[in-house]
Write a protein that holds these residues in place. Sequence first.
Motif, PDB file in Angstrom:
ATOM      1  N   THR A 112       0.847  -1.191   0.000  1.00  0.00           N
ATOM      2  CA  THR A 112       0.000   0.000   0.000  1.00  0.00           C
ATOM      3  C   THR A 112       0.886   1.246   0.000  1.00  0.00           C
ATOM      4  O   THR A 112       1.965   1.267   0.593  1.00  0.00           O
ATOM      5  CB  THR A 112      -0.954   0.038   1.208  1.00  0.00           C
ATOM      6  OG1 THR A 112      -0.183   0.050   2.395  1.00  0.00           O
ATOM      7  CG2 THR A 112      -1.886  -1.147   1.216  1.00  0.00           C
ATOM      8  N   LEU A 113       0.403   2.252  -0.693  1.00  0.00           N
ATOM      9  CA  LEU A 113       1.183   3.480  -0.863  1.00  0.00           C
ATOM     10  C   LEU A 113       0.604   4.629  -0.045  1.00  0.00           C
ATOM     11  O   LEU A 113       0.792   5.785  -0.376  1.00  0.00           O
ATOM     12  CB  LEU A 113       1.195   3.877  -2.345  1.00  0.00           C
ATOM     13  CG  LEU A 113       1.858   2.868  -3.290  1.00  0.00           C
ATOM     14  CD1 LEU A 113       1.687   3.297  -4.727  1.00  0.00           C
ATOM     15  CD2 LEU A 113       3.340   2.720  -2.945  1.00  0.00           C
ATOM     16  N   LEU A 114      -0.121   4.311   1.025  1.00  0.00           N
ATOM     17  CA  LEU A 114      -0.774   5.365   1.809  1.00  0.00           C
ATOM     18  C   LEU A 114       0.221   5.999   2.777  1.00  0.00           C
ATOM     19  O   LEU A 114       1.155   5.340   3.245  1.00  0.00           O
ATOM     20  CB  LEU A 114      -1.933   4.771   2.608  1.00  0.00           C
ATOM     21  CG  LEU A 114      -2.990   4.021   1.792  1.00  0.00           C
ATOM     22  CD1 LEU A 114      -3.951   3.300   2.719  1.00  0.00           C
ATOM     23  CD2 LEU A 114      -3.742   4.965   0.870  1.00  0.00           C
ATOM     24  N   TYR A 115      -0.008   7.263   3.072  1.00  0.00           N
ATOM     25  CA  TYR A 115       0.788   7.933   4.103  1.00  0.00           C
ATOM     26  C   TYR A 115       0.146   7.669   5.457  1.00  0.00           C
ATOM     27  O   TYR A 115      -1.014   8.010   5.673  1.00  0.00           O
ATOM     28  CB  TYR A 115       0.871   9.441   3.811  1.00  0.00           C
ATOM     29  CG  TYR A 115       1.662   9.716   2.563  1.00  0.00           C
ATOM     30  CD1 TYR A 115       3.056   9.739   2.598  1.00  0.00           C
ATOM     31  CD2 TYR A 115       1.024   9.906   1.347  1.00  0.00           C
ATOM     32  CE1 TYR A 115       3.788   9.961   1.448  1.00  0.00           C
ATOM     33  CE2 TYR A 115       1.756  10.124   0.185  1.00  0.00           C
ATOM     34  CZ  TYR A 115       3.129  10.146   0.244  1.00  0.00           C
ATOM     35  OH  TYR A 115       3.865  10.359  -0.904  1.00  0.00           O
ATOM     36  N   ASP A 116       0.912   7.064   6.337  1.00  0.00           N
ATOM     37  CA  ASP A 116       0.399   6.629   7.639  1.00  0.00           C
ATOM     38  C   ASP A 116      -0.232   7.742   8.461  1.00  0.00           C
ATOM     39  O   ASP A 116      -1.222   7.522   9.148  1.00  0.00           O
ATOM     40  CB  ASP A 116       1.549   6.030   8.468  1.00  0.00           C
ATOM     41  CG  ASP A 116       1.730   4.556   8.165  1.00  0.00           C
ATOM     42  OD1 ASP A 116       0.844   3.993   7.475  1.00  0.00           O
ATOM     43  OD2 ASP A 116       2.750   3.977   8.594  1.00  0.00           O
ATOM     44  N   LEU A 117       0.385   8.916   8.401  1.00  0.00           N
ATOM     45  CA  LEU A 117      -0.055   9.993   9.293  1.00  0.00           C
ATOM     46  C   LEU A 117      -1.206  10.811   8.702  1.00  0.00           C
ATOM     47  O   LEU A 117      -1.778  11.655   9.376  1.00  0.00           O
ATOM     48  CB  LEU A 117       1.125  10.921   9.642  1.00  0.00           C
ATOM     49  CG  LEU A 117       2.239  10.218  10.431  1.00  0.00           C
ATOM     50  CD1 LEU A 117       3.419  11.146  10.643  1.00  0.00           C
ATOM     51  CD2 LEU A 117       1.724   9.689  11.763  1.00  0.00           C
ATOM     52  N   LEU A 118      -1.522  10.540   7.451  1.00  0.00           N
ATOM     53  CA  LEU A 118      -2.664  11.228   6.840  1.00  0.00           C
ATOM     54  C   LEU A 118      -3.918  10.381   6.992  1.00  0.00           C
ATOM     55  O   LEU A 118      -3.845   9.145   7.044  1.00  0.00           O
ATOM     56  CB  LEU A 118      -2.411  11.463   5.345  1.00  0.00           C
ATOM     57  CG  LEU A 118      -1.240  12.357   4.940  1.00  0.00           C
ATOM     58  CD1 LEU A 118      -1.281  12.592   3.425  1.00  0.00           C
ATOM     59  CD2 LEU A 118      -1.278  13.692   5.671  1.00  0.00           C
ATOM     60  N   THR A 119      -5.081  11.043   7.043  1.00  0.00           N
ATOM     61  CA  THR A 119      -6.339  10.295   7.061  1.00  0.00           C
ATOM     62  C   THR A 119      -6.575   9.725   5.667  1.00  0.00           C
ATOM     63  O   THR A 119      -5.897  10.108   4.701  1.00  0.00           O
ATOM     64  CB  THR A 119      -7.537  11.205   7.413  1.00  0.00           C
ATOM     65  OG1 THR A 119      -7.667  12.171   6.357  1.00  0.00           O
ATOM     66  CG2 THR A 119      -7.340  11.897   8.750  1.00  0.00           C
ATOM     67  N   VAL A 120      -7.559   8.843   5.571  1.00  0.00           N
ATOM     68  CA  VAL A 120      -7.901   8.260   4.268  1.00  0.00           C
ATOM     69  C   VAL A 120      -8.325   9.363   3.309  1.00  0.00           C
ATOM     70  O   VAL A 120      -7.880   9.412   2.156  1.00  0.00           O
ATOM     71  CB  VAL A 120      -9.015   7.203   4.436  1.00  0.00           C
ATOM     72  CG1 VAL A 120      -9.521   6.729   3.074  1.00  0.00           C
ATOM     73  CG2 VAL A 120      -8.496   6.021   5.252  1.00  0.00           C
ATOM     74  N   ARG A 121      -9.148  10.285   3.802  1.00  0.00           N
ATOM     75  CA  ARG A 121      -9.594  11.399   2.943  1.00  0.00           C
ATOM     76  C   ARG A 121      -8.392  12.214   2.438  1.00  0.00           C
ATOM     77  O   ARG A 121      -8.301  12.528   1.251  1.00  0.00           O
ATOM     78  CB  ARG A 121     -10.540  12.309   3.727  1.00  0.00           C
ATOM     79  CG  ARG A 121     -11.191  13.405   2.875  1.00  0.00           C
ATOM     80  CD  ARG A 121     -11.839  14.467   3.758  1.00  0.00           C
ATOM     81  NE  ARG A 121     -12.829  13.896   4.665  1.00  0.00           N
ATOM     82  CZ  ARG A 121     -14.120  13.730   4.358  1.00  0.00           C
ATOM     83  NH1 ARG A 121     -14.564  14.096   3.189  1.00  0.00           N
ATOM     84  NH2 ARG A 121     -14.936  13.193   5.235  1.00  0.00           N
ATOM     85  N   GLU A 122      -7.448  12.498   3.326  1.00  0.00           N
ATOM     86  CA  GLU A 122      -6.264  13.270   2.930  1.00  0.00           C
ATOM     87  C   GLU A 122      -5.398  12.495   1.936  1.00  0.00           C
ATOM     88  O   GLU A 122      -4.862  13.066   0.981  1.00  0.00           O
ATOM     89  CB  GLU A 122      -5.433  13.644   4.167  1.00  0.00           C
ATOM     90  CG  GLU A 122      -6.091  14.709   5.026  1.00  0.00           C
ATOM     91  CD  GLU A 122      -5.514  14.790   6.453  1.00  0.00           C
ATOM     92  OE1 GLU A 122      -5.849  15.760   7.141  1.00  0.00           O
ATOM     93  OE2 GLU A 122      -4.759  13.882   6.874  1.00  0.00           O
ATOM     94  N   ASN A 123      -5.289  11.194   2.158  1.00  0.00           N
ATOM     95  CA  ASN A 123      -4.545  10.366   1.212  1.00  0.00           C
ATOM     96  C   ASN A 123      -5.182  10.431  -0.178  1.00  0.00           C
ATOM     97  O   ASN A 123      -4.490  10.550  -1.190  1.00  0.00           O
ATOM     98  CB  ASN A 123      -4.502   8.912   1.693  1.00  0.00           C
ATOM     99  CG  ASN A 123      -3.260   8.601   2.507  1.00  0.00           C
ATOM    100  OD1 ASN A 123      -2.149   8.581   1.976  1.00  0.00           O
ATOM    101  ND2 ASN A 123      -3.444   8.380   3.802  1.00  0.00           N
ATOM    102  N   LEU A 124      -6.518  10.323  -0.205  1.00  0.00           N
ATOM    103  CA  LEU A 124      -7.224  10.360  -1.489  1.00  0.00           C
ATOM    104  C   LEU A 124      -7.075  11.734  -2.139  1.00  0.00           C
ATOM    105  O   LEU A 124      -6.918  11.835  -3.365  1.00  0.00           O
ATOM    106  CB  LEU A 124      -8.701  10.020  -1.294  1.00  0.00           C
ATOM    107  CG  LEU A 124      -8.976   8.553  -0.940  1.00  0.00           C
ATOM    108  CD1 LEU A 124     -10.446   8.336  -0.660  1.00  0.00           C
ATOM    109  CD2 LEU A 124      -8.534   7.646  -2.068  1.00  0.00           C
ATOM    110  N   ALA A 125      -7.108  12.785  -1.318  1.00  0.00           N
ATOM    111  CA  ALA A 125      -6.958  14.144  -1.852  1.00  0.00           C
ATOM    112  C   ALA A 125      -5.572  14.292  -2.471  1.00  0.00           C
ATOM    113  O   ALA A 125      -5.414  14.905  -3.541  1.00  0.00           O
ATOM    114  CB  ALA A 125      -7.166  15.170  -0.742  1.00  0.00           C
ATOM    115  N   PHE A 126      -4.577  13.685  -1.831  1.00  0.00           N
ATOM    116  CA  PHE A 126      -3.222  13.744  -2.377  1.00  0.00           C
ATOM    117  C   PHE A 126      -3.167  13.050  -3.744  1.00  0.00           C
ATOM    118  O   PHE A 126      -2.647  13.605  -4.716  1.00  0.00           O
ATOM    119  CB  PHE A 126      -2.214  13.122  -1.412  1.00  0.00           C
ATOM    120  CG  PHE A 126      -0.828  13.079  -1.977  1.00  0.00           C
ATOM    121  CD1 PHE A 126      -0.096  14.253  -2.128  1.00  0.00           C
ATOM    122  CD2 PHE A 126      -0.272  11.875  -2.403  1.00  0.00           C
ATOM    123  CE1 PHE A 126       1.172  14.231  -2.686  1.00  0.00           C
ATOM    124  CE2 PHE A 126       1.003  11.845  -2.953  1.00  0.00           C
ATOM    125  CZ  PHE A 126       1.717  13.018  -3.097  1.00  0.00           C
TER     126      PHE A 126
END
Length: 311
Positions: A84-98
């Motif tokens: 997974t390429l998600l940023y741990d410290l960001l929320t799911v919404r913030e990850n999607l926005a990125f």
Amino acid sequence: MIIEVEELSKSYGEIKALDGVSFTVEEGEIFGLLGPNGAGKTTLIEILCGLRRLDKGGATVQGYDLIKDTYKVRGVIGFCPQETLLYDLLTVRENLAFSASLYSLSSKKFKERLESSSKVLGIGEFLNRKAQHLSGGMKRRANLAASIVHDPAIVILDEPTVGFDPNMKREFWHFIRELKKEEKTVLLSTHDMYEADELCDRVAIMHKGKIAALDKPTVLKEKIGGQATVHIRVRSDQAQKTRALLKEYHFVAKDKEINIPAKDAWQTMHEISNKLISHGIFTEKIEIVEPTLEDVFIKLTGSRLTGSEVS
Ligand SMILES: Nc1ncnc2c1ncn2[C@@H]1O[C@H](COP(=O)(O)OP(=O)(O)O)[C@@H](O)[C@H]1O
Ligand SMILES: [Mg+2]
């Protein structure tokens, strides 16, 4: 045809990772690449996503040429890698926005995509949670949502359920089917024969950089997997008598387990069951065992999907 691959080859030094691979994927189908580790699945997928170079051959994706129009191809594909390429410290919404910012999505379009992903992938309930606090299943769903935030026609997943237990797999398969309902075309790789069988409309069986067979799972099992067998288990003290009674069948027996290959397995099971009962033998178990995609793989390659040789 939404994807057309022709005579694709790729070597890493001496290793031929892909050796003249050709196939087509129809719009709206779930297409599987089934093969053991090292078969060439990731190489093929990453070439199609424009992430690796090919040596020979070519491909078109939604009419775009992979080499000439790499950027257009990338735009119509959502690629979901295994890690997974998600940023741990960001929320799911913030990850999607990125992710959305990488595709220059308008805020209106982003809002629509959030709603759609919440509906299709069930991520609505944890949009505000930090990625580090998600369960494994939620993480993969959020990762998938991030990969398709730009609303691509084609979703490509590399071994999406590796490390999942059977329940998590089932849950994830449900979400992949939801993508199909949304009229996405799905291409996925797996070394799990059940996953390929349950989920895919058609499966390409890959072995050592080649496609060994390609068809619907039912057709592969029927044409290549071989006959179904009637499997019986009897009490140990009745095993010998059972074998004697069944001597006209071409069975394979091991202690109190007996396997009888049969063209018409239901008819044969019925016959055998009646015969044994009339001789006072009660089976502990009697069932029909259908060939699996693993059997298909073994017939084609002489090795198992785990990579080990068949003894
Ligand atoms: N970057 C690389 N460098 C050298 N060899 C590689 C590289 N990537 C893959 N290979 C080799 O290519 C073959 C196919 O690998 P891969 O595409 O990862 O298969 P799969 O995804 O089916 O496990 C393997 O023999 C692997 O070791
Ligand atoms: Mg791989």
